[in-house]
Design an enzyme around this catalytic site. Structure first.
Site, PDB file in Angstrom:
ATOM      1  N   HIS A   1       0.868  -1.172   0.000  1.00 18.95           N
ATOM      2  CA  HIS A   1       0.000   0.000   0.000  1.00 18.95           C
ATOM      3  C   HIS A   1       0.905   1.223   0.000  1.00 18.95           C
ATOM      4  O   HIS A   1       1.874   1.271   0.752  1.00 18.95           O
ATOM      5  CB  HIS A   1      -0.887  -0.035   1.246  1.00 18.95           C
ATOM      6  CG  HIS A   1      -2.054   0.888   1.171  1.00 18.95           C
ATOM      7  ND1 HIS A   1      -1.916   2.256   1.218  1.00 18.95           N
ATOM      8  CD2 HIS A   1      -3.381   0.658   1.054  1.00 18.95           C
ATOM      9  CE1 HIS A   1      -3.120   2.808   1.137  1.00 18.95           C
ATOM     10  NE2 HIS A   1      -4.025   1.872   1.034  1.00 18.95           N
TER      11      HIS A   1
ATOM     12  N   ARG B   1      -6.103  10.792  -0.150  1.00 23.28           N
ATOM     13  CA  ARG B   1      -5.839  11.276  -1.500  1.00 23.28           C
ATOM     14  C   ARG B   1      -7.137  11.515  -2.255  1.00 23.28           C
ATOM     15  O   ARG B   1      -7.280  12.472  -2.998  1.00 23.28           O
ATOM     16  CB  ARG B   1      -4.949  10.276  -2.246  1.00 23.28           C
ATOM     17  CG  ARG B   1      -3.482  10.404  -1.874  1.00 23.28           C
ATOM     18  CD  ARG B   1      -2.652   9.244  -2.389  1.00 23.28           C
ATOM     19  NE  ARG B   1      -2.917   8.023  -1.642  1.00 23.28           N
ATOM     20  CZ  ARG B   1      -3.039   6.818  -2.183  1.00 23.28           C
ATOM     21  NH1 ARG B   1      -2.928   6.668  -3.484  1.00 23.28           N
ATOM     22  NH2 ARG B   1      -3.267   5.768  -1.422  1.00 23.28           N
TER      23      ARG B   1
END
Ligand SMILES: Cc1cc2nc3c(=O)[nH]c(=O)nc-3n(C[C@H](O)[C@H](O)[C@H](O)COP(=O)(O)OP(=O)(O)OC[C@H]3O[C@@H](n4cnc5c(N)ncnc54)[C@H](O)[C@@H]3O)c2cc1C
Ligand code: SF4
Ligand code: SF4
Ligand code: FES
Lengths: 628, 250
Positions: free
Chosen positions: A246, A266
């Site tokens: 990740h 994000r």
């Protein structure tokens, strides 16, 4: 020795294990659930984002075919297509069923289950409860087990007559009668006493392998036990070279290194910058995605308000791309002080908006890192998160190649191909947990007689060995060296020499692991437990490294510096790991990936398939399209 | 950056034990659980402690730190003076298995005594329709990570073994409230909350709320409203009937 007779023994009490056990019990089988932690604490509890299911509650254009396509794309077409098909078709029913068992998902305006956007999913698809979806899932299944026990108490006077949880109990060996499974052997963590399950069917639902890496979002439970148990019982593992890193794990303070920073940061406007202040993701847009991602900061920023007329910011590229970019920036010396890059949302949104949208991230950084994310950037870096590889199973029943052995959840392989989409794991657990439970029940129904338990003495000797040695190696040190080795040499970017070096280190560590000594008694002794787990981590690491060395291409969770391209030839090839009969080392063989069924492959455009398939396969596609 | 901290950790098994002193390295940013792990790796390999997520999500690492119930993974070393001796002991309300690990089976027993979610027979999966505002109250209680610290701290059973059979404890009284406030639950839970699960023992001291790492307002939002519902129900059965009919119409 304590001994119990069951029809089905499920090893693991995460989403997959609980759903399997519930199914086996609902089919009338006497079922045991065995797990290393307390009931309700399995890794599934940590999942945040949600469970992907094409219910179409938020966008009615969504359906199983779109979900199927997204899943295959995410896995770069290496997925077992039958699993991806069943998963996409059945996930909605599995989510609705949870609701009927008491789950309370977040709602849409018209009272249905709300669904959120996530990377790689074309439509809003993740059923969720804030950022604690895994907790809701596990609690609901736990409470369903309790409901069944209450039913059994009414019917039989004993709540544990048909389904019983053996918590804080670790299985160290599967037992066999000839070729077939006949039970499992393990120890109680609390007392160190041994326990034997006498059962014709075993479902593995033990989760992942992240603890072979230093930097990981995974907990201590993830020592690859199920993967190793399957190998030692003669089953095959596939896709072990594919590990998902990740892109955003915490990097500081050291105590929380690896802990996940959700993708939503994000999604909600957070940007990645290097030490020079540059939004570097613009430098890393791969050719295949050039037309889908913004090339200037201005366009990227407009996307948040106007998605129809602008392209997405490159911070939202697939996980593997972002993780590689961060890695490259750090290697080039443009990292943050603590060895990551900066993830900044403080200059992007008003403080109040950040605390509203990202409450748990705000809390996590404040409590653990003294960082106020409304005022300053976070530091983040890639973290080992999920293993795509696992036990090779029959898609419909979860059956492994060994009769009586079944697997579901993260420990099984194939469903996610070379890269898993966010949200597709929780739904995977439910769909294939149920199928494996049903598969095991049907298998038991078909047996003429119960197999006999063998191999108890060997299992016992093996488990006791670390306690009986004195003055041997410290298991914590062997573990740490393995973690460093895997992290540095078989990590996110791999090359031939480094992987070979890792394999040499693993060989040495195998010898050292044979000499580990654990002081103290058998009662709740973590040093002893770790010494036992080392066998599993080493076997699994050997699979990862050997498969990674063989696969001479880059795809999803496997990036070779020396073979940067994706190869259609390699797409057809599965790497299959098995253990030598004495269990001391791993062999890897190539197998052919079966061609996709005509009606499924016809769901794709030829232009897309051209990026992935060989000429021969494209000819099959043309024929399939003509036929339909 | 790093310094040596003084730790005093309860060690023992089989009903016996004592506090053992350790001097152990602490690095910047660490939490108590990290220090316990360092003790394991360097000085006391068989020191028993439970943990899983290291991020305050699983509720495994409950312990008493300087006498206060805390999650070891969420208690930062920087909250203590460097010169301070930090005392770590197991949860007091439950029998010790070894070192910091206690036998919490009491809680699983209580969980099984609360009748499960009971939806109406005629609603099929996929047909549930609920508004966000109507699920939010129960959702707050479902944030519970089952760390059992509220159970540990509640004076009704802390040091009162004799009350354990008759008292579910705040976590499970809250579970009753959660189900009672679930828009689709049709079971009558008020009487049994009082009669069978010991709601009456609770005198709303709020100690449970204070220790909850999820900041669930156990007393204000679950226990007190539940007590009010019990009282309403005692005086006016129609209130209860009315609320259920209203619920079913959604
Ligand atoms: C921080 C984080 C966030 C995530 N968020 C998401 C998300 O939003 N959406 C999503 O889809 N996925 C997410 N994932 C991935 C997903 O949570 C996992 O892949 C999934 O929960 C695995 O479930 P499982 O049932 O296979 O195993 P687990 O839940 O890990 O359970 C494994 C079980 O096996 C038991 N076990 C293991 N070995 C033994 C043994 N030897 N003997 C006895 N028992 C044993 C363990 O005790 C445990 O009970 C996330 C993962 C992490 C780490
Ligand atoms: S408020 Fe009630 S349940 Fe909570 S600690 Fe006090 S007496 Fe116990
Ligand atoms: S209510 Fe809070 S304190 Fe009690 S068990 Fe749940 S999380 Fe822990
Ligand atoms: S380890 Fe999970 S809450 Fe502390």
């Amino acid at each position: 020795m304590e001994r119990h007779e069951y029809d089905v023994v499920v090893i693991g009490a995460g989403g997959a294990g609980l759903r399997a056990a519930i199914e086996a019990r609902q089919q009338g089988k006497r079922t045991a659930i065995v797990c290393k932690s307390l009931f309700g604490k399995a890794h599934t509890v940590m999942a945040e984002g949600g469970a992907a299911a094409a219910m179409g509650n938020v966008n009615s254009s969504d359906n199983w075919m779109v979900h199927f396509r997204d899943t295959m794309r995410g896995g770069k077409f290496l997925n077992n297509w039958r699993m991806a098909e069943l998963h996409a078709k059945e996930a909605p029913d599995r989510v609705w069923e949870l609701e009927a068992w008491g789950a309370l998902f977040d709602r849409t305006k018209d009272g249905k289950i709300s669904q959120r956007n996530f990377g790689g999913h074309e439509y809003p698809r993740l059923a969720h409860v804030g950022d604690r979806t895994g907790l809701e899932l596990i609690r609901t299944l736990q409470q369903r087990v309790v409901a069944l026990q209450q039913e059994d108490e009414k019917l039989h006077g004993d709540p544990e007559a048909y389904i019983k949880v053996f918590a804080e109990c670790t299985v160290t060996r599967l037992l066999k009668d000839g070729d077939a499974i006949s039970g499992a052997f393990g120890y109680w963590r609390e007392t160190g006493d041994f326990i034997v399950f006498d059962a014709p069917a075993v479902v593995l639902a033990t989760g992942g392998i992240g603890k072979s890496y230093v930097v990981t979002s995974n907990s201590w439970e993830y020592t690859g036990d199920g993967h190793a148990l399957a190998l030692l019982a003669g089953a095959r593992l596939i896709n072990m070279e594919f590990i998902q890193f990740h892109p955003t794990g915490m990097v500081w303070p050291p105590s929380v290194r690896g802990i996940l920073v959700t993708e939503s940061v994000r999604g909600d406007g957070g940007v990645l910058r290097n030490s020079e202040g540059r939004r570097f993701m613009f430098d890393y847009i791969p050719d295949v995605f050039k037309d889908k991602y913004a090339t200037t900061e201005e366009e990227a920023d407009r996307w948040y308000d106007d998605q129809a007329n602008n392209r997405r910011p490159p911070e939202l590229l697939p996980r593997d791309e972002v993780a590689r970019a961060i890695n490259a920036e750090v290697k080039a010396g443009r990292g943050s002080p603590q060895g990551g890059v900066f993830l900044d949302v403080s200059t992007r949104l008003p403080a109040a908006e950040i605390t509203r949208r990202l409450p748990s991230m705000h809390h996590q950084f404040k409590e653990l890192a003294d960082v106020d994310i409304t005022k300053e950037p976070m530091q983040v870096g890639p973290t080992c998160h999920y293993v795509m590889g696992g036990v090779e199973v029959d898609a419909d029943t979860g059956a492994a190649s060994v009769p009586g052995l079944f697997a579901a959840g993260e420990v099984s392989g194939g469903m996610h191909g070379s890269n898993r989409l966010g949200g597709n794991s929780l739904s995977d657990l439910l769909v294939f947990g149920r199928r494996a439970g049903a598969g095991a029940a049907a298998y038991v129904d078909g047996l003429a007689k119960r197999p006999a338990v063998t191999g108890l003495d060997e299992a016992q000797t093996e488990a006791l060995a670390p306690l009986e040695r004195s003055g041997g190696e410290n298991p914590y040190e062997v573990h740490h060296e393995l973690q460093r080795t895997m992290n540095d040499l078989v990590g996110i970017i791999r090359k031939s020499e480094e992987i070979s070096e890792a394999l040499q280190v693993i060989e040495k560590l195998k010898e050292r692991a044979k000499n580990t000594a654990s002081s103290g008694s058998r009662i709740y002794n973590p040093g002893w437990h770790l010494a036992i787990d080392l066998r599993n981590m080493l076997l699994v690491s050997e699979c990862v490294a050997k498969a990674a060395l063989l696969r001479e291409e880059s795809r999803g969770g496997h990036t070779r510096d020396d073979y940067p391209g994706m190869s259609a030839e390699w797409r057809r090839r599965l790497l299959v790991c098995s253990a030598k009969p004495d269990g001391t080392s791993i062999t890897v063989e190539e197998d052919v990936q079966p061609s996709m069924r005509g009606d499924l492959i016809s769901l794709f455009e030829r232009s897309e398939l051209e990026k992935y398939l060989t000429e021969e396969e494209l000819a099959e596609y043309d024929a399939a399209v003509k036929e339909s | 950056m790093g310094y040596k901290a003084k730790f005093r950790v309860w060690r023992g098994e089989g009903g016996e034990g004592r506090l053992e002193d350790f001097t152990v390295e602490v690095n910047e940013g660490e939490v108590v659980l990290d220090v316990i792990h360092r003790l394991q790796a360097t000085q006391a390999p068989d020191l028993a402690v439970r943990w899983n997520c290291k991020a305050g999500k699983c509720g495994s690492c409950s312990m008493e730190i300087n006498g206060k119930p805390r999650l070891g993974c969420m208690t930062r070393m920087s909250t203590f003076e460097e010169s301070e001796t930090i005392t770590v002991t197991p949860l007091r309300t439950f029998p010790v298995i070894k070192d910091l690990v206690t036998d919490v089976s009491f809680n699983y027993q209580k969980a099984r005594e609360i009748p499960s979610f009971t939806p109406p027979a005629d609603v099929k999966p996929g047909e549930y329709r609920m508004q966000q505002v109507d699920v939010e109250r129960s959702q707050e209680f479902r944030k519970c990570i089952e760390c059992f610290m509220c159970q540990n701290v509640c004076h009704v059973i802390r040091d009162h073994e004799e009350n354990k059979p008759n008292f579910a404890g705040p976590r499970y009284l809250m579970r009753i409230a959660e189900l009672d406030m679930h828009p689709y639950d049709v079971a009558d839970r008020k009487e049994s909350a009082q009669e069978e699960h010991g709601l009456g023992y609770c005198n709303i001291t709020k100690c449970c709320t204070e220790v909850c790492p999820e900041h669930i307002k156990i007393t204000d939002n679950a226990l007190i409203p539940m007590k009010e519902r019990v009282v309403d129900r005692k005086y006016d059965p129609l209130v209860w009937l009315g609320s259920k009919i209203f619920k079913r119409q959604r």
